[in-house]
Enzyme design. Structure first.
Site, PDB file in Angstrom:
ATOM      1  N   ASP A 186       1.203  -1.021  -0.581  1.00  0.00           N
ATOM      2  CA  ASP A 186       0.202   0.221   0.253  1.00  0.00           C
ATOM      3  C   ASP A 186       1.028   0.950   0.030  1.00  0.00           C
ATOM      4  OD1 ASP A 186      -2.067   1.732   0.449  1.00  0.00           O
ATOM      5  OD2 ASP A 186      -1.716   1.701   2.492  1.00  0.00           O
ATOM      6  N   ASP A 204      -1.416   5.881  -7.848  1.00  0.00           N
ATOM      7  CA  ASP A 204      -1.482   4.853  -6.518  1.00  0.00           C
ATOM      8  C   ASP A 204      -1.700   3.618  -7.388  1.00  0.00           C
ATOM      9  OD1 ASP A 204      -2.674   3.249  -4.643  1.00  0.00           O
ATOM     10  OD2 ASP A 204      -4.653   4.165  -4.767  1.00  0.00           O
TER      11      ASP A 204
END
Length: 529
Positions: free
Chosen positions: A118, A332
């Site tokens: 992440d 991302d």
């Protein structure tokens, strides 16, 4: 005569000492360490998937619907709250599984964990002395032949508690004593998903391939990092979206890349390289190619660099650049698709539709607006999408679509972009495919160069990962970046002016570093004798 004998003995002792392979604890110069990226729908990850969850075929619309559903939950959480400066780290959750995972080894003796990745959070945490964790038993996962691991600091000889007085203890103000062990809480806004427990310091096991140099000897590295002993999880984590823990790759001080850089083991950067099937590799310490790559600066959010944000100046479809299409976006890798602000999305989609020699089609239960059908396997020529940055740097997306089968005779494709809520966009993994993306925190920039991921040889994989899968097909030869030539060559980590901390100093062979001193000592010895 006695003086010369004493000096000779001392010099001989120095020679023997310096020839010893474990004579001096010497810091390694910045190197590169790699790990395999495992996509959530890959065959490898399917070995540890919950029995009730099936993986859709990649060529079906269901495959992409499931990815988009996960994206919208993830982005919905982020739009409510960006990472904050408070005592608690706020990061997006994902009820349907994280997009990528990797194997890591921690502790002494070492044990393996399959952690989710992440870039929107910082801390590395694993299930530990569990009070409330996801199931770890092999009976819960199929066809797993062994239980997932649970970490316990008391069973690791290299573990030590992180005190409340430590600079990385965000909740130190809540402690009754500075000597108390530091607690942590990470709240993932989606569905009350969280992880909490205590912080410890322990060893992360890495291997280096000599900084990418041909024929370089492998060097084992035991790096001290901060680990969250995750005693209690909630929400999606109890459903098994990250049963073996999560590794944050954000720019915060507690992230693994930041800690490795501060200790002098790597440059303060890491890179990701994605194959067409979503798999790929991650390289800690990689700063990319100094010749072939382009770059753009990261932008601060609310005055700090809490996440990876870039600014796009203009968007182009084919050779037509569109007016009023500037925007900011978070990069991302944990999001499958790319989301653009509404006005930018509309301009790009309309121009894409004009340039494409095909008629739009509508498919049942498909959220994408711009889809097209083809009666043959040969698709029409797809116009490129180019993101333009300052100093005329460009990021070319050669295939901004995804392809699926409607039936045995019909192939369809859709523009793989979605409108975002608000002014902030998200550059997802579909735009990154075929690139080597460098998150260079040292120079506060994002860099990129074309790569098929096979042309990179920046080190050895972390140990104890599952057997290698068959590599995916390389990118077509004609899909090289038009402004910068061929695919990127292997990089070699250079020397950085960093002094590692004592906690991560390494013992290495002195033969390779002290040959000049040995020669001088030999000359002195000859002179005295």
């Amino acid at each position: 005569m006695r003086t010369r004998s004493v000096v000779a003995i001392l010099l001989l002792s120095s020679l023997l000492l310096m020839l010893s392979p474990t004579a001096f604890p010497m810091p390694l110069q910045p190197s590169t360490f790699s790990a395999k990226l495992i996509h959530r729908f890959s065959r490898e990850l399917n070995l540890v998937r919950h029995r009730s969850r099936s993986v859709p075929d990649r060529r079906t619309i269901l495959y992409y619907q499931m990815l988009l559903q996960s994206d919208k939950i993830r982005l919905g959480a982020r739009q409510l709250l960006f990472p904050s400066r408070g005592a608690k780290t706020m990061a997006p959750g994902n009820d349907f599984g994280w997009l990528h995972y990797t194997w890591i080894d921690i502790g002494t003796p070492s044990i393996s964990f399959l952690v989710a990745l992440d870039a929107g959070s910082d801390l590395l945490w694993v299930p530990c002395d569990c009070i409330q964790c996801a199931p770890l038993s092999a009976s819960y996962y199929a066809p797993l032949d062994r239980d997932l691991n649970e970490y316990s600091p008391s069973r690791s000889r290299s573990s030590k508690p992180l005190s409340c007085s430590h600079q990385l203890c965000d909740l130190g103000s809540n402690c009754k004593s500075s000597k108390q062990q530091c607690p942590y809480t990470i709240n993932y806004v989606s569905e009350n998903t969280s992880s909490s427990g205590l912080l410890v310091e322990d060893i992360l096991h890495l291997q280096s391939g000599g900084g990418g140099s041909a024929g370089g000897s492998n060097t084992s590295v035991q790096a001290s990092v901060v680990i969250g002993c995750g005693m209690k999880q909630s929400g999606g984590y109890l459903d098994g979206i990250a049963p073996d823990g999560l590794m944050g790759l954000g720019p915060g001080e507690s992230s693994v890349p930041s800690i490795l850089a501060k200790s002098g083991l790597i440059h303060d950067s890491f890179s990701l390289c994605f194959n067409a099937d979503g798999s790929g590799r991650m390289f800690f310490g990689d700063q990319g190619s100094s010749i072939q790559q382009q770059s753009t600066s990261f932008l601060p959010f609310d005055g700090i660099y809490s996440t990876y944000i870039i600014g796009v100046e203009t968007c182009c479809i084919g050779n037509s650049c569109l007016k009023m299409t500037s925007f900011k976006a978070q990069v991302d890798s944990g999001t499958s698709f790319t989301f653009l602000p509404g006005h930018v999305y509309e301009s790009i989609a309309e121009e894409f539709d004009k340039k494409l020699n095909a008629s739009r089609a509508t498919f049942k239960d498909t959220p994408w607006e711009y889809c097209y059908a083809s009666s043959s396997q040969d698709l029409p020529k797809i116009p490129t999408l180019t993101l333009m940055f300052q100093q005329n740097n460009s990021f070319v997306v050669y295939n901004p679509v995804f392809v699926f089968n409607v039936d045995q005779k019909t192939t369809a494709f859709c523009l793989a972009i979605e409108p975002a809520e608000g002014d902030m966009g998200t550059i997802g993994q579909n735009f990154m495919t075929g690139y080597r993306l460098v998150f260079d925190q040292e120079n506060k920039k994002l860099a990129w160069s074309r790569s098929n991921c096979k042309d990179l040889n920046l080190g050895k994989a972390m140990p104890l990962s599952p057997p290698n899968e068959t590599a995916s097909n390389p990118l077509p030869a004609d899909e090289q970046q038009r402004t910068k030539g061929n695919a990127v060559a292997p990089a070699v980590a250079g020397t950085a002016p960093r002094k590692p901390s004592g906690a991560t100093s390494l013992t290495i062979s002195c033969r390779h570093h002290w040959h000049c001193y040995l020669f001088l000592l030999f000359q002195l010895l000859v002179a005295f004798l």
